[in-house]
Design a protein around this motif. Structure first.
Motif, PDB file in Angstrom:
ATOM      1  N   ILE A  58       0.696  -1.319  -0.019  1.00 45.28           N
ATOM      2  CA  ILE A  58       0.072  -0.033  -0.082  1.00 45.28           C
ATOM      3  C   ILE A  58       0.685   1.099   0.013  1.00 45.28           C
ATOM      4  O   ILE A  58       0.637   2.272  -0.754  1.00 45.28           O
ATOM      5  CB  ILE A  58      -0.940   0.073   1.254  1.00 45.28           C
ATOM      6  CG1 ILE A  58      -2.264  -1.125   1.130  1.00 45.28           C
ATOM      7  CG2 ILE A  58      -1.739   1.362   1.234  1.00 45.28           C
ATOM      8  CD1 ILE A  58      -2.973  -1.167   2.092  1.00 45.28           C
ATOM      9  N   PRO A  59       1.867   1.429   1.001  1.00 43.76           N
ATOM     10  CA  PRO A  59       2.756   2.458   0.719  1.00 43.76           C
ATOM     11  C   PRO A  59       3.343   2.914  -0.306  1.00 43.76           C
ATOM     12  O   PRO A  59       3.730   3.737  -1.003  1.00 43.76           O
ATOM     13  CB  PRO A  59       3.754   2.597   2.091  1.00 43.76           C
ATOM     14  CG  PRO A  59       3.572   1.109   2.467  1.00 43.76           C
ATOM     15  CD  PRO A  59       2.070   0.507   2.118  1.00 43.76           C
ATOM     16  N   PHE A  60       3.964   1.650  -0.715  1.00 42.23           N
ATOM     17  CA  PHE A  60       4.502   1.728  -2.141  1.00 42.23           C
ATOM     18  C   PHE A  60       3.670   2.050  -3.307  1.00 42.23           C
ATOM     19  O   PHE A  60       4.174   3.095  -4.110  1.00 42.23           O
ATOM     20  CB  PHE A  60       5.341   0.417  -2.550  1.00 42.23           C
ATOM     21  CG  PHE A  60       6.359   0.112  -1.575  1.00 42.23           C
ATOM     22  CD1 PHE A  60       7.572   0.892  -1.530  1.00 42.23           C
ATOM     23  CD2 PHE A  60       6.553  -1.003  -0.949  1.00 42.23           C
ATOM     24  CE1 PHE A  60       8.779   0.873  -0.885  1.00 42.23           C
ATOM     25  CE2 PHE A  60       7.554  -1.397  -0.473  1.00 42.23           C
ATOM     26  CZ  PHE A  60       8.720  -0.588  -0.098  1.00 42.23           C
ATOM     27  N   PHE A  61       2.505   1.548  -3.642  1.00 43.57           N
ATOM     28  CA  PHE A  61       1.662   1.870  -4.570  1.00 43.57           C
ATOM     29  C   PHE A  61       1.375   3.659  -4.457  1.00 43.57           C
ATOM     30  O   PHE A  61       1.065   4.272  -5.275  1.00 43.57           O
ATOM     31  CB  PHE A  61       0.467   1.188  -4.554  1.00 43.57           C
ATOM     32  CG  PHE A  61       0.533  -0.231  -5.275  1.00 43.57           C
ATOM     33  CD1 PHE A  61       1.357  -0.097  -6.509  1.00 43.57           C
ATOM     34  CD2 PHE A  61       0.102  -1.238  -4.940  1.00 43.57           C
ATOM     35  CE1 PHE A  61       1.531  -1.486  -7.060  1.00 43.57           C
ATOM     36  CE2 PHE A  61       0.463  -2.671  -5.474  1.00 43.57           C
ATOM     37  CZ  PHE A  61       1.105  -2.500  -6.564  1.00 43.57           C
ATOM     38  N   ILE A  62       0.918   3.987  -3.002  1.00 42.40           N
ATOM     39  CA  ILE A  62       0.712   5.261  -2.991  1.00 42.40           C
ATOM     40  C   ILE A  62       1.909   6.213  -3.185  1.00 42.40           C
ATOM     41  O   ILE A  62       1.516   7.511  -4.081  1.00 42.40           O
ATOM     42  CB  ILE A  62       0.322   5.281  -1.473  1.00 42.40           C
ATOM     43  CG1 ILE A  62      -1.008   4.901  -1.020  1.00 42.40           C
ATOM     44  CG2 ILE A  62       0.006   6.980  -1.224  1.00 42.40           C
ATOM     45  CD1 ILE A  62      -1.085   4.775   0.618  1.00 42.40           C
ATOM     46  N   LEU A  63       2.975   6.035  -2.873  1.00 42.18           N
ATOM     47  CA  LEU A  63       4.053   6.637  -3.100  1.00 42.18           C
ATOM     48  C   LEU A  63       4.278   6.673  -4.685  1.00 42.18           C
ATOM     49  O   LEU A  63       4.772   7.813  -5.319  1.00 42.18           O
ATOM     50  CB  LEU A  63       5.443   6.108  -2.542  1.00 42.18           C
ATOM     51  CG  LEU A  63       6.744   6.934  -2.935  1.00 42.18           C
ATOM     52  CD1 LEU A  63       6.534   8.319  -2.550  1.00 42.18           C
ATOM     53  CD2 LEU A  63       7.841   6.147  -2.095  1.00 42.18           C
ATOM     54  N   ALA A  64       4.337   5.446  -5.412  1.00 44.12           N
ATOM     55  CA  ALA A  64       4.393   5.498  -6.853  1.00 44.12           C
ATOM     56  C   ALA A  64       3.545   6.463  -7.626  1.00 44.12           C
ATOM     57  O   ALA A  64       3.713   7.032  -8.591  1.00 44.12           O
ATOM     58  CB  ALA A  64       4.137   3.888  -7.379  1.00 44.12           C
ATOM     59  N   GLY A  65       2.114   6.300  -7.255  1.00 46.38           N
ATOM     60  CA  GLY A  65       1.127   7.276  -7.781  1.00 46.38           C
ATOM     61  C   GLY A  65       1.236   8.754  -7.598  1.00 46.38           C
ATOM     62  O   GLY A  65       1.201   9.485  -8.540  1.00 46.38           O
ATOM     63  N   GLU A  66       2.016   9.125  -6.553  1.00 44.13           N
ATOM     64  CA  GLU A  66       2.090  10.356  -6.155  1.00 44.13           C
ATOM     65  C   GLU A  66       3.326  10.961  -7.058  1.00 44.13           C
ATOM     66  O   GLU A  66       3.278  12.116  -7.595  1.00 44.13           O
ATOM     67  CB  GLU A  66       2.636  10.599  -4.619  1.00 44.13           C
ATOM     68  CG  GLU A  66       1.629  10.508  -3.618  1.00 44.13           C
ATOM     69  CD  GLU A  66       0.540  11.978  -3.694  1.00 44.13           C
ATOM     70  OE1 GLU A  66       0.931  12.930  -4.427  1.00 44.13           O
ATOM     71  OE2 GLU A  66      -0.730  11.709  -2.737  1.00 44.13           O
ATOM     72  N   ILE A  67       4.262  10.119  -7.290  1.00 43.95           N
ATOM     73  CA  ILE A  67       5.479  10.323  -7.910  1.00 43.95           C
ATOM     74  C   ILE A  67       5.092  10.800  -9.534  1.00 43.95           C
ATOM     75  O   ILE A  67       5.281  11.633 -10.184  1.00 43.95           O
ATOM     76  CB  ILE A  67       6.524   9.306  -7.944  1.00 43.95           C
ATOM     77  CG1 ILE A  67       7.097   9.219  -6.489  1.00 43.95           C
ATOM     78  CG2 ILE A  67       7.844   9.829  -8.882  1.00 43.95           C
ATOM     79  CD1 ILE A  67       8.234   8.403  -6.480  1.00 43.95           C
ATOM     80  N   MET A  68       4.388   9.654 -10.101  1.00 41.62           N
ATOM     81  CA  MET A  68       3.816   9.736 -11.428  1.00 41.62           C
ATOM     82  C   MET A  68       2.904  11.044 -11.517  1.00 41.62           C
ATOM     83  O   MET A  68       2.946  11.597 -12.671  1.00 41.62           O
ATOM     84  CB  MET A  68       3.156   8.354 -11.559  1.00 41.62           C
ATOM     85  CG  MET A  68       3.744   7.206 -11.595  1.00 41.62           C
ATOM     86  SD  MET A  68       5.015   6.918 -12.758  1.00 41.62           S
ATOM     87  CE  MET A  68       4.098   6.528 -14.209  1.00 41.62           C
ATOM     88  N   ASN A  69       2.036  11.343 -10.533  1.00 40.59           N
ATOM     89  CA  ASN A  69       1.078  12.447 -10.645  1.00 40.59           C
ATOM     90  C   ASN A  69       2.186  13.894 -10.844  1.00 40.59           C
ATOM     91  O   ASN A  69       2.093  14.488 -11.453  1.00 40.59           O
ATOM     92  CB  ASN A  69       0.037  12.522  -9.669  1.00 40.59           C
ATOM     93  CG  ASN A  69      -0.845  13.710  -9.973  1.00 40.59           C
ATOM     94  OD1 ASN A  69      -1.200  13.867 -10.746  1.00 40.59           O
ATOM     95  ND2 ASN A  69      -1.329  14.130  -8.675  1.00 40.59           N
ATOM     96  N   THR A  70       3.097  13.579  -9.734  1.00 43.66           N
ATOM     97  CA  THR A  70       4.036  14.910  -9.947  1.00 43.66           C
ATOM     98  C   THR A  70       4.833  15.123 -11.055  1.00 43.66           C
ATOM     99  O   THR A  70       5.035  16.189 -11.440  1.00 43.66           O
ATOM    100  CB  THR A  70       4.984  14.956  -8.780  1.00 43.66           C
ATOM    101  OG1 THR A  70       4.138  14.819  -7.379  1.00 43.66           O
ATOM    102  CG2 THR A  70       6.086  15.957  -8.551  1.00 43.66           C
ATOM    103  N   GLY A  71       5.233  14.008 -11.756  1.00 44.45           N
ATOM    104  CA  GLY A  71       5.992  14.058 -12.925  1.00 44.45           C
ATOM    105  C   GLY A  71       5.323  14.222 -14.106  1.00 44.45           C
ATOM    106  O   GLY A  71       5.707  14.199 -15.464  1.00 44.45           O
ATOM    107  N   GLY A  72       3.806  14.620 -13.941  1.00 44.91           N
ATOM    108  CA  GLY A  72       3.105  14.838 -15.393  1.00 44.91           C
ATOM    109  C   GLY A  72       2.707  13.683 -16.175  1.00 44.91           C
ATOM    110  O   GLY A  72       2.403  14.104 -17.392  1.00 44.91           O
TER     111      GLY A  72
END
Length: 426
Positions: A58-72
């Protein structure tokens, strides 16, 4: 007395506005005192609820989604969808749905999709002449695909709430076809409304433009391919795939994308930790609450009474759907999963429903709850972005509710839709 205290006190605390996680924790402490159970034992049950290796996903998927969103990444997916389906009448509505289908397979979160794509799509649609209520309705309903299309955080929570006997990989695979069906149903609905309201269509994209959009979005799309492909081939587990997704997202967003500053990783981590703290606290308190429910035989009592009403699997399935949707009107997704799974899953399995099948049916019920007042987390985000009251969006949501319910009934009563892919890889 203990059962009455457990249920009534919990409901009273919810009514007066106490957060769900805190309400479950306080109720559990009071009932533990009534039953003369040491608080240390209750604390052990809470700690055991979050002491789980699969939970690390769960924390890994949350972090991956946040990074991808920030990365445009979401902007690139919107451009890809626009190049493919934007040419149709009301094409931006279909773009909204299709981009959410793609982003849902990356972020795994309906609320993340509603906030990220909504902040782009709703102003764009309003500027192009689309009504605000329609723009919000399309955005929030399409965002719910993130709860069904893998990877979904809530599927992991469901697997844990079910006692760990359900394969998270099977749940992910089972969500593929229902998630696509949900997206297609919403696209058809969006198109029919667009034709009726005479919304504009975009200029058709050339082959060169489509190719460019595919090239720019391909690295982001590979995130979902890596996650699902690795799980399907058995190269790595769900938790390992989540960790790999974080590394891939970081390289894609902060190393290869020179337009994004590495300094943005700090707010990304802050948002991730904040979300994770809420999730873990909720899982811990719900674990203690669920343990007391089992100790007091509440699931058994409810199961016996419900099965005593009728022996019809169809009626029992419809009752389960009604309960889940009704609770979705009042509570967020995770609390419903954590509270009801120990109670309703045995009822579902008693009528021959596969636990994986029930889990996907539950996810779609939760998706409907996310866009339904008075709680409606995704609906609240969409209305806030468009700066219109939630009440004004409900009428525009009615056709989309019908579409989602049709997909829900298909999934509920045609189990092959859900189980086809998991059974193929067993």
């Amino acid at each position: 007395m203990a059962i009455a205290t457990l249920l009534i006190l919990f409901l009273v605390l919810l009514v007066v506005g106490v957060p769900v996680a805190l309400a479950m924790g306080l109720t559990s402490i009071v009932v533990a005192f009534l039953l003369d159970i040491p608080l240390s034992m209750l604390a052990q049950r809470m700690v055991a609820g979050i002491n789980s290796f699969p939970l690390l996903a769960i924390p890994f998927f949350i972090l991956a989604g946040e990074i991808m969103n920030t990365g445009g990444i979401s902007q690139k997916l919107i451009k890809l969808s626009d190049s493919v389906v934007g040419r149709f009448r009301g094409g931006l509505g279909m773009v909204n749905v299709s981009s959410s289908m793609l982003f849902g397979g990356i972020s795994g979160s309906a609320l993340a999709d509603a906030s990220s794509s909504g902040s782009l799509m709703i102003p764009m649609m309003k500027k192009k002449g689309y009504d605000a209520d329609y723009s919000v309705a399309v955005t929030v309903t399409s965002s719910t695909q993130g709860i069904v299309i893998p990877p979904s955080h809530n599927m992991i929570i469901y697997a844990l709430a079910a006692g760990g006997g359900i394969s998270i990989s099977s749940l992910f695979l089972a969500g593929i076809i229902p998630g696509i069906l949900l997206g297609l149903g919403l696209m058809v609905t969006a198109y029919l409304i667009a034709v009726k309201r005479n919304y504009p269509s975009e200029k058709p994209s050339s082959i060169k433009e489509i190719g460019k959009a595919i090239r720019l979005s391909f690295p982001g799309l590979m995130t979902g391919v890596i996650i699902i492909g690795g799980i399907m081939t058995g190269i790595f587990t769900v938790t390992e795939s989540a960790a790999i997704a974080v590394v891939y997202a970081f390289l894609l967003s902060f190393v290869f994308n020179r337009d994004v500053s590495i300094r943005l990783i700090v707010p990304v981590l802050k948002r991730t930790f904040k979300t994770l703290a809420l999730v873990l606290f909720l899982i811990a308190t719900s674990s203690g609450f669920a343990w007391l429910l089992a100790l007091l035989r509440v699931p058994t009592l409810i199961s016996e009474n419900l099965l005593g009403l009728t022996n019809s699997p169809i009626l029992i399935t419809l009752i389960l759907i009604f309960i889940l949707i009704f609770l979705g009107l009042l509570l967020d997704v995770a609390p419903i999963i954590l509270i009801t799974t120990p109670i309703l899953l045995p009822i579902a399995t008693s009528i021959g429903m596969d636990p994986v099948h029930y889990g996907i049916m539950m996810m779609i019920c939760m998706a409907i709850g996310l866009v339904t007042p008075p709680v409606g987390g995704a609906l609240f985000i969409g209305s806030a972005i468009a700066k219109i009251p939630m009440e004004s969006v409900v009428k525009a949501l009615l056709p989309f509710y019908i579409s989602m319910i049709i997909v829900l009934l298909l999934v509920a009563f045609v189990p092959q839709i859900t189980l086809l892919i998991p059974n193929f890889f067993d």
